[in-house]
Write a protein that holds these residues in place. Sequence first.
Motif, PDB file in Angstrom:
ATOM      1  N   VAL A 166      88.209  24.396  43.914  1.00  0.00           N
ATOM      2  CA  VAL A 166      86.906  24.193  44.553  1.00  0.00           C
ATOM      3  C   VAL A 166      86.389  25.530  45.079  1.00  0.00           C
ATOM      4  CG1 VAL A 166      87.351  21.780  45.169  1.00  0.00           C
ATOM      5  CG2 VAL A 166      88.035  23.613  46.750  1.00  0.00           C
ATOM      6  N   ASN A 167      85.228  25.474  45.718  1.00  0.00           N
ATOM      7  CA  ASN A 167      84.572  26.706  46.189  1.00  0.00           C
ATOM      8  C   ASN A 167      84.321  27.677  45.045  1.00  0.00           C
ATOM      9  OD1 ASN A 167      84.196  26.044  48.893  1.00  0.00           O
ATOM     10  ND2 ASN A 167      86.251  26.736  49.463  1.00  0.00           N
ATOM     11  N   VAL A 168      84.022  27.112  43.883  1.00  0.00           N
ATOM     12  CA  VAL A 168      83.652  27.916  42.713  1.00  0.00           C
ATOM     13  C   VAL A 168      82.216  27.560  42.329  1.00  0.00           C
ATOM     14  CG1 VAL A 168      85.984  28.222  41.825  1.00  0.00           C
ATOM     15  CG2 VAL A 168      84.699  26.176  41.177  1.00  0.00           C
ATOM     16  N   ASP A 169      81.426  28.573  41.998  1.00  0.00           N
ATOM     17  CA  ASP A 169      80.044  28.308  41.614  1.00  0.00           C
ATOM     18  C   ASP A 169      79.968  27.954  40.121  1.00  0.00           C
ATOM     19  OD1 ASP A 169      79.756  30.770  40.052  1.00  0.00           O
ATOM     20  OD2 ASP A 169      79.622  31.831  41.964  1.00  0.00           O
ATOM     21  N   TRP A 170      78.770  27.621  39.683  1.00  0.00           N
ATOM     22  CA  TRP A 170      78.570  27.178  38.287  1.00  0.00           C
ATOM     23  C   TRP A 170      79.030  28.247  37.311  1.00  0.00           C
ATOM     24  CZ3 TRP A 170      76.029  28.698  33.916  1.00  0.00           C
ATOM     25  CH2 TRP A 170      75.740  27.719  32.961  1.00  0.00           C
ATOM     26  N   CYS A 171      78.759  29.503  37.616  1.00  0.00           N
ATOM     27  CA  CYS A 171      79.135  30.588  36.698  1.00  0.00           C
ATOM     28  C   CYS A 171      80.648  30.786  36.665  1.00  0.00           C
ATOM     29  CB  CYS A 171      78.428  31.879  37.101  1.00  0.00           C
ATOM     30  SG  CYS A 171      76.649  31.843  36.790  1.00  0.00           S
ATOM     31  N   ASP A 172      81.318  30.586  37.782  1.00  0.00           N
ATOM     32  CA  ASP A 172      82.778  30.649  37.787  1.00  0.00           C
ATOM     33  C   ASP A 172      83.349  29.576  36.846  1.00  0.00           C
ATOM     34  OD1 ASP A 172      82.531  32.574  39.795  1.00  0.00           O
ATOM     35  OD2 ASP A 172      82.884  31.117  41.413  1.00  0.00           O
ATOM     36  N   ALA A 173      82.797  28.363  36.957  1.00  0.00           N
ATOM     37  CA  ALA A 173      83.261  27.260  36.115  1.00  0.00           C
ATOM     38  C   ALA A 173      83.002  27.561  34.643  1.00  0.00           C
ATOM     39  CB  ALA A 173      82.570  25.959  36.528  1.00  0.00           C
ATOM     40  N   TRP A 177      83.276  16.704  42.951  1.00  0.00           N
ATOM     41  CA  TRP A 177      82.163  16.824  42.014  1.00  0.00           C
ATOM     42  C   TRP A 177      82.548  17.750  40.861  1.00  0.00           C
ATOM     43  CZ3 TRP A 177      77.509  14.317  42.537  1.00  0.00           C
ATOM     44  CH2 TRP A 177      77.137  13.837  43.815  1.00  0.00           C
ATOM     45  N   GLU A 178      81.853  17.619  39.738  1.00  0.00           N
ATOM     46  CA  GLU A 178      82.159  18.450  38.579  1.00  0.00           C
ATOM     47  C   GLU A 178      80.872  19.067  38.026  1.00  0.00           C
ATOM     48  OE1 GLU A 178      84.514  16.033  35.912  1.00  0.00           O
ATOM     49  OE2 GLU A 178      85.595  15.163  37.623  1.00  0.00           O
ATOM     50  N   TRP A 179      80.837  20.399  38.013  1.00  0.00           N
ATOM     51  CA  TRP A 179      79.688  21.104  37.453  1.00  0.00           C
ATOM     52  C   TRP A 179      79.471  20.703  35.994  1.00  0.00           C
ATOM     53  CZ3 TRP A 179      76.349  23.133  40.533  1.00  0.00           C
ATOM     54  CH2 TRP A 179      76.705  23.885  41.647  1.00  0.00           C
ATOM     55  N   GLU A 180      78.207  20.624  35.597  1.00  0.00           N
ATOM     56  CA  GLU A 180      77.843  20.274  34.228  1.00  0.00           C
ATOM     57  C   GLU A 180      76.869  21.321  33.688  1.00  0.00           C
ATOM     58  OE1 GLU A 180      75.424  16.716  33.796  1.00  0.00           O
ATOM     59  OE2 GLU A 180      76.484  16.182  31.951  1.00  0.00           O
TER      60      GLU A 180
END
Length: 264
Positions: free
Chosen positions: A115-122, A208-211
């Motif tokens: 967690v504490n990762v932004d969309w670009c990290d993901a 939550w999961e980035w998409e």
Amino acid sequence: MPKPHGVFWNAELAAKWFTPLWFVMFLWSTSGCGKDIYFGPSCGGRAGPEPVSVGDFCIDSTEVSRAEYGIFLASVPLSSAQPSECDWNDHFEPQEMDGTASPPYAPGEAGLPAVNVDWCDARAYCEWAGKQLCGRKGGGPLTYAERADASQSEWFAACSRNGTRAYPYGDTFDVNACAVRGTYHAVGSQPTCTGGFDGIFDLIGNVWEWENACEGDPSLPAEMSCSRRGGALDVTEADWACRDNGDGVRRLRQADIGFRCCSR
Ligand SMILES: [Ca+2]
């Protein structure tokens, strides 16, 4: 001292993450121990959660764990290798929004979701793993309007079993099936929270999961709104379902937002 642009970590920081603990957790995470997963025979990717084949694509069986994300960090990925929408992202280290670096996770937390990762990290993690951040079937980003279309959205197709279920586990909401209250759990550790296909865990709840679906002003990519799916422990809706979604600015890092990857 400011971090040099283009290289987000130095050897000292890399060594901080690549500890024997990470190595042990990496072996554990790739062994299938504690999981009941049916792996697709033809899924791509070389790291992270084992993918499950769901027909015309594959999706990670679990959210990416802290141990798995730590292996990525220990590889010293270059921030300069990102696409233009992530030019602003000068590191991949999990951080609070105030810039406070998250410390290496405690031994008991390695199996919890990253967690504490932004969309670009993901996005960068999935690319490193030989996969893609879940988005459009066939690859690329979705529009927001397509997020509840099982013929378009990989994440929604997996969660809803190609649009045939409201929830991963069926059509009737069960507050006890998935982690939508209480505390976070290790990825893939709640046997009642499976589906829409066998061997996929926690599409509803936990984090939550980035998409890969972002909208807004392309000239301000860090401020564009990006999709997040599945809810977390603090969703207020009593019946959080696969079709529902949330969003957040691309640079957002929160303690309840993680991700998983898709592959082919
Ligand atoms: Ca989740």
